[in-house]
Design an enzyme around this catalytic site. Structure first.
Site, PDB file in Angstrom:
ATOM      1  N   ASP A 125     -32.369   7.416 -47.927  1.00  0.00           N
ATOM      2  CA  ASP A 125     -31.344   6.833 -47.066  1.00  0.00           C
ATOM      3  C   ASP A 125     -31.459   7.490 -45.695  1.00  0.00           C
ATOM      4  O   ASP A 125     -31.032   8.629 -45.514  1.00  0.00           O
ATOM      5  CB  ASP A 125     -29.952   7.065 -47.668  1.00  0.00           C
ATOM      6  CG  ASP A 125     -28.862   6.448 -46.794  1.00  0.00           C
ATOM      7  OD1 ASP A 125     -29.169   5.998 -45.663  1.00  0.00           O
ATOM      8  OD2 ASP A 125     -27.694   6.436 -47.246  1.00  0.00           O
TER       9      ASP A 125
ATOM     10  N   ASP B 245     -22.310   5.712 -44.868  1.00  0.00           N
ATOM     11  CA  ASP B 245     -23.031   6.919 -44.463  1.00  0.00           C
ATOM     12  C   ASP B 245     -22.615   8.170 -45.240  1.00  0.00           C
ATOM     13  O   ASP B 245     -22.244   9.205 -44.665  1.00  0.00           O
ATOM     14  CB  ASP B 245     -22.856   7.170 -42.953  1.00  0.00           C
ATOM     15  CG  ASP B 245     -23.588   6.117 -42.124  1.00  0.00           C
ATOM     16  OD1 ASP B 245     -23.984   5.073 -42.691  1.00  0.00           O
ATOM     17  OD2 ASP B 245     -23.775   6.341 -40.917  1.00  0.00           O
TER      18      ASP B 245
ATOM     19  N   HIS C 298     -14.398  13.067 -41.764  1.00  0.00           N
ATOM     20  CA  HIS C 298     -14.478  11.595 -41.826  1.00  0.00           C
ATOM     21  C   HIS C 298     -13.799  11.004 -43.062  1.00  0.00           C
ATOM     22  O   HIS C 298     -13.562   9.800 -43.121  1.00  0.00           O
ATOM     23  CB  HIS C 298     -15.939  11.135 -41.824  1.00  0.00           C
ATOM     24  CG  HIS C 298     -16.669  11.476 -40.570  1.00  0.00           C
ATOM     25  ND1 HIS C 298     -16.241  11.068 -39.331  1.00  0.00           N
ATOM     26  CD2 HIS C 298     -17.800  12.213 -40.351  1.00  0.00           C
ATOM     27  CE1 HIS C 298     -17.072  11.533 -38.400  1.00  0.00           C
ATOM     28  NE2 HIS C 298     -18.023  12.233 -38.992  1.00  0.00           N
TER      29      HIS C 298
ATOM     30  N   ASP D 238     -16.623  18.784 -33.229  1.00  0.00           N
ATOM     31  CA  ASP D 238     -17.762  18.044 -33.789  1.00  0.00           C
ATOM     32  C   ASP D 238     -18.027  16.836 -32.882  1.00  0.00           C
ATOM     33  O   ASP D 238     -17.120  16.353 -32.215  1.00  0.00           O
ATOM     34  CB  ASP D 238     -17.392  17.588 -35.207  1.00  0.00           C
ATOM     35  CG  ASP D 238     -18.536  16.894 -35.935  1.00  0.00           C
ATOM     36  OD1 ASP D 238     -19.149  17.547 -36.794  1.00  0.00           O
ATOM     37  OD2 ASP D 238     -18.820  15.714 -35.654  1.00  0.00           O
TER      38      ASP D 238
ATOM     39  N   HIS E  27     -18.740  13.837 -33.715  1.00  0.00           N
ATOM     40  CA  HIS E  27     -18.240  12.566 -34.240  1.00  0.00           C
ATOM     41  C   HIS E  27     -16.711  12.565 -34.248  1.00  0.00           C
ATOM     42  O   HIS E  27     -16.094  13.622 -34.358  1.00  0.00           O
ATOM     43  CB  HIS E  27     -18.736  12.340 -35.671  1.00  0.00           C
ATOM     44  CG  HIS E  27     -20.230  12.299 -35.795  1.00  0.00           C
ATOM     45  ND1 HIS E  27     -20.971  13.428 -36.102  1.00  0.00           N
ATOM     46  CD2 HIS E  27     -21.111  11.284 -35.643  1.00  0.00           C
ATOM     47  CE1 HIS E  27     -22.265  13.090 -36.143  1.00  0.00           C
ATOM     48  NE2 HIS E  27     -22.376  11.795 -35.864  1.00  0.00           N
TER      49      HIS E  27
ATOM     50  N   ASP F 198     -22.863  19.598 -34.187  1.00  0.00           N
ATOM     51  CA  ASP F 198     -23.720  18.501 -33.739  1.00  0.00           C
ATOM     52  C   ASP F 198     -23.405  18.149 -32.286  1.00  0.00           C
ATOM     53  O   ASP F 198     -24.052  17.298 -31.680  1.00  0.00           O
ATOM     54  CB  ASP F 198     -23.581  17.267 -34.654  1.00  0.00           C
ATOM     55  CG  ASP F 198     -22.154  17.012 -35.088  1.00  0.00           C
ATOM     56  OD1 ASP F 198     -21.223  17.561 -34.450  1.00  0.00           O
ATOM     57  OD2 ASP F 198     -21.951  16.263 -36.070  1.00  0.00           O
TER      58      ASP F 198
ATOM     59  N   TYR G  11     -26.854  19.369 -37.262  1.00  0.00           N
ATOM     60  CA  TYR G  11     -28.036  18.920 -37.999  1.00  0.00           C
ATOM     61  C   TYR G  11     -29.349  19.420 -37.435  1.00  0.00           C
ATOM     62  O   TYR G  11     -30.399  19.176 -38.006  1.00  0.00           O
ATOM     63  CB  TYR G  11     -28.011  17.388 -38.104  1.00  0.00           C
ATOM     64  CG  TYR G  11     -26.687  16.951 -38.679  1.00  0.00           C
ATOM     65  CD1 TYR G  11     -26.417  17.108 -40.038  1.00  0.00           C
ATOM     66  CD2 TYR G  11     -25.650  16.497 -37.854  1.00  0.00           C
ATOM     67  CE1 TYR G  11     -25.170  16.784 -40.563  1.00  0.00           C
ATOM     68  CE2 TYR G  11     -24.404  16.176 -38.373  1.00  0.00           C
ATOM     69  CZ  TYR G  11     -24.173  16.323 -39.729  1.00  0.00           C
ATOM     70  OH  TYR G  11     -22.942  16.026 -40.244  1.00  0.00           O
TER      71      TYR G  11
HETATM   72  C1  X5A Z   1     -19.562  15.574 -40.497  1.00  0.00           C
HETATM   73  C2  X5A Z   1     -20.521  14.745 -39.710  1.00  0.00           C
HETATM   74  C3  X5A Z   1     -21.713  12.677 -39.457  1.00  0.00           C
HETATM   75  C4  X5A Z   1     -21.927  11.371 -40.103  1.00  0.00           C
HETATM   76  C5  X5A Z   1     -22.926  10.537 -39.326  1.00  0.00           C
HETATM   77  C6  X5A Z   1     -23.142   9.216 -39.956  1.00  0.00           C
HETATM   78  N1  X5A Z   1     -20.801  13.513 -40.168  1.00  0.00           N
HETATM   79  N2  X5A Z   1     -24.023   8.375 -39.205  1.00  0.00           N
HETATM   80  O1  X5A Z   1     -21.039  15.202 -38.708  1.00  0.00           O
HETATM   81 ZN    ZN Z   2     -20.419  15.307 -36.775  1.00  0.00          ZN
END
Ligand code: X5A
Ligand code: ZN
Length: 677
Positions: free
Chosen positions: A20, A92, A135, A172, A174, A265, A305
């Protein structure tokens, strides 16, 4: 009072079992490299190791539905095919036979951290956890997240520890939509998030991630979203948002606890964020939050990441929680136009809810509404073009950045320079040795009038002061036998005005940020930019003289906490970051009227500059505030500014106009897209 570190290898024991592309970056090594970096740098040894525990059903149900919990509970017994199918209903995210166990440990780690901090076992701490949390929603996994660790921790802190107000800072990259949904209508939890948005083109592509989602009902104003509409944001963009949005609002909110959704990230090199802020920015973001809630801060890992950038950023965060001096952020640039646009939009919607932002962007929108909107359309077009051309170039080249420089670490001490008959506060080292001043300086000192002291006394005090500054500059030990690095210090001098004057003569080899609290006639040599003087006082006589002398007038005096805080976050901190001094001189004029809490906050915040080399100058007869001063220099968190909960009528209009005026010289003061061009 220490720093807790929570980690358990068990949380590395699940991974993606099928192909994935959306999930392949969420690997077990994220946790192990972060922890190994803390071990390698000796930081983990300095923390209080706290074991994780599993969150109970009841605790998980503080945020999630029974149906969802029951669903996740079945995953350990599922076949690979069942797991894949279970996963398909969410976006995701992936499941694994061991992820339910890890998710209970991740949430439980956040709770252990909250327990340790709220009971006073430690001052602050960090939990290294997988899976992340921000999330996940009441009845859905999302974005690698199973249970919403931080949301559960916030409810738990309220319920179990009686926290009345909890601030969640989500740095973060996101949007933690799960956290937003959880507390949308709840005024007791303030959620702040910045996130890559690109006008809804970036995951999770939600309309409600934009700046105009401010919360609902009685929770209106308690949700603060800062969308990034371009990639490549830098340190200056992040700091601008902290100074001009988050910190003023957070101080007005006056939390009992700060929780950080600590995703990295948002750092350079990350394949998801594609931002350009360097790992040492997290030292500053952490530091800027450490004087809220009496220092009670819990950081819980979310994303991150790029394993290199992640490990460096985690180390910067933990080292700051431990109280080590901050790294100097070199080459800070101006915030970019797209960041300014976001800033302007957020401030203009949030100013309805926060009296501290009441005057934000007023003049810009009042005077030039059409001008601004055409400007914004242009900006959006430019962004789109940029995004198209950059797309392919970016994915190829790997980002490189230098490893953060080694930071000063213990033993770093606080030093005092005192008259012989004054007692030295606990924890400070008294400086007794001094070097020869030379005839020129001695005659300069003699020429200054010193009211309360004889000449000989004055010369001795000043010579110690110079010695101290010199030791700070060279990071030298105050005396060879103690082996301590000289961090910061305080000096009681017979005449602060004279001392400042002489310091300026002496320290011309590096930039000095002079922060004067209170009024006094001073002779500053600021023309060459070797000193930047910011004077905060209650009088409105002084005119601004050139770029490097900035008098800030608070009509109601330095006891006006709202005005003072506005001046600190809106002017002083951004100026300090842009000026990047090698030494901070904090001068307390007698009778300034500044309260003890505010004074401690100010010292705490200023320690973020010049690698923590702060020198506080006070007048001999002003020794009553020696206690609070010493405490702040030693790194004890400042008490919260409770009075902000019932705001006084403010003084912000004048400050706002002043900030606008200064923007031509100081780019970090900008909060709106530039007019013209
Ligand atoms: C916790 C976090 C990122 C999810 C990315 C999905 N999640 N495309 O950084
Ligand atoms: Zn994130």
């Amino acid at each position: 009072m220490g720093t807790a570190l929570i980690y358990d290898e068990e949380m590395t024991k699940y991974k993606l079992l099928w192909v994935d592309p959306a999930c392949k970056i969420e690997v077990p090594e994220r946790l192990s490299v972060s922890y190994e970096a803390l071990v390698r740098t000796g930081l983990s040894d300095r923390c209080v190791s706290v074991p994780p525990r599993e969150a109970s059903d009841a605790e998980i149900l503080l945020v999630h539905s029974e149906e969802y919990l029951e669903g996740v509970k079945k995953t350990p017994h599922m076949t690979l095919e069942d797991l894949k199918e279970f996963t398909l209903q969410y976006g995701d995210v992936y499941f694994h036979p061991n992820i339910y166990h890890c998710a209970k440990l991740a949430a439980g780690s956040a709770l252990q951290l909250v327990d340790s901090v709220m009971t006073g076992k430690v001052r602050n701490g960090m939990a290294l956890v997988r899976p992340p949390g921000h999330h996940s929603m009441r009845s859905a996994a999302s974005g690698f997240c199973v249970f919403n660790n931080v949301a559960i921790a916030a409810r738990y802190a309220k319920q179990k520890h009686g926290a009345e107000r909890v601030l969640i800072v989500d740095w973060d990259i996101h949007h933690g939509q799960g956290v937003q949904y959880c507390f949308e209508d709840d005024p007791s939890v303030l959620y702040f998030s910045w996130h890559r948005y690109e006008r809804q083109k970036f995951w999770p592509n939600l309309r409600e991630s934009d700046y105009d989602s401010v919360g609902k009902g009685s929770g209106a104003g308690f949700n603060v979203n800062v969308p990034w509409n371009e990639v490549g944001m830098e340190n200056s963009d992040y700091l601008s948002v902290f100074c001009h949005v988050l910190l003023p609002v957070a101080y007005e909110f006056c939390p009992d606890l700060v929780l950080v959704c600590a995703g990295f990230d948002s750092a350079i090199g990350d394949p998801e964020g594609e931002m350009c802020a360097t790992p040492d920015i997290f030292a500053h973001l952490t530091h800027l939050l450490m004087n809220l809630a009496g220092g009670k801060l819990c950081a819980v890992l979310e994303g991150g990441y790029n394993l290199t950038s992640l490990a460096q950023s985690v180390c910067q965060t933990v080292q700051t929680l431990l109280g080590d001096p901050l790294p100097q952020l070199a080459n800070l640039r101006s915030p970019c136009e797209s960041a300014l646009e976001s800033l302007q939009c957020v401030r203009s919607v949030q100013r309805r809810y926060w009296s501290i932002l009441k005057h934000a962007g007023k003049t810009a929108t009042d005077s030039a509404t059409t001008d601004v909107s055409t400007k914004l359309i242009k900006l959006a077009k430019a962004e789109e073009e940029k995004a198209e051309t950059a797309e392919d170039e970016r994915s190829q080249e790997e980002k490189v950045w230098p490893e953060p420089a080694e930071r000063l670490r213990p033993p770093v001490c606080s030093v005092s320079v005192l008259p012989d008959d004054a007692a030295c506060p606990d924890g400070l080292k008294r400086l007794v040795s001094s070097k020869d001043l030379g005839p020129l300086l001695v005659s300069r000192i003699r020429n200054r009038s010193m009211e309360d002291a004889g000449d000989a006394d004055g010369v001795a005090t000043f010579s110690r002061l110079y010695t101290l500054i010199e030791k700070m500059r060279t990071n030298e030990v105050p005396s060879p036998s103690t082996g301590l690095l000289c961090g910061n210090g305080v000096a009681l001098v017979p005449d602060v005005a004279a001392a400042v004057d002489l310091n300026c003569f002496h320290s011309s080899s590096f930039r000095v940020l002079v922060v004067c609290v209170g009024k006094e006639e001073l002779n500053y040599a600021t023309a060459d930019g070797k000193m930047l003087v910011v004077q905060i006082s209650g009088e409105d006589k002084e005119e601004q003289k050139g770029k490097y002398y900035i008098p800030v007038c608070l009509k109601k005096g330095c006891g006006d906490t709202v005005g003072f805080i506005q001046a600190v976050f809106g002017l002083l901190l951004p100026l300090g970051y842009e000026y990047d001094p090698g030494l901070v001189l904090l001068v307390r004029m007698p009778g300034s009227g500044v309260g003890d809490c505010m004074w401690q906050q100010l010292i705490g915040l200023l320690k973020g500059f010049a690698k923590g080399h702060t020198l506080v100058l006070m007048q001999t007869n002003d020794g009553a505030c020696m206690g609070p001063t010493a405490s702040a220099l030693l790194g004890h968190p400042a008490p919260p500014l409770q009075e902000l909960l019932t705001p006084l009528p403010d003084d912000g209009g004048a400050l706002e106009r002043m900030r606008e005026r200064l923007q031509a010289d100081w780019k970090m003061l900008q909060t709106t897209v530039s007019s013209g061009n």
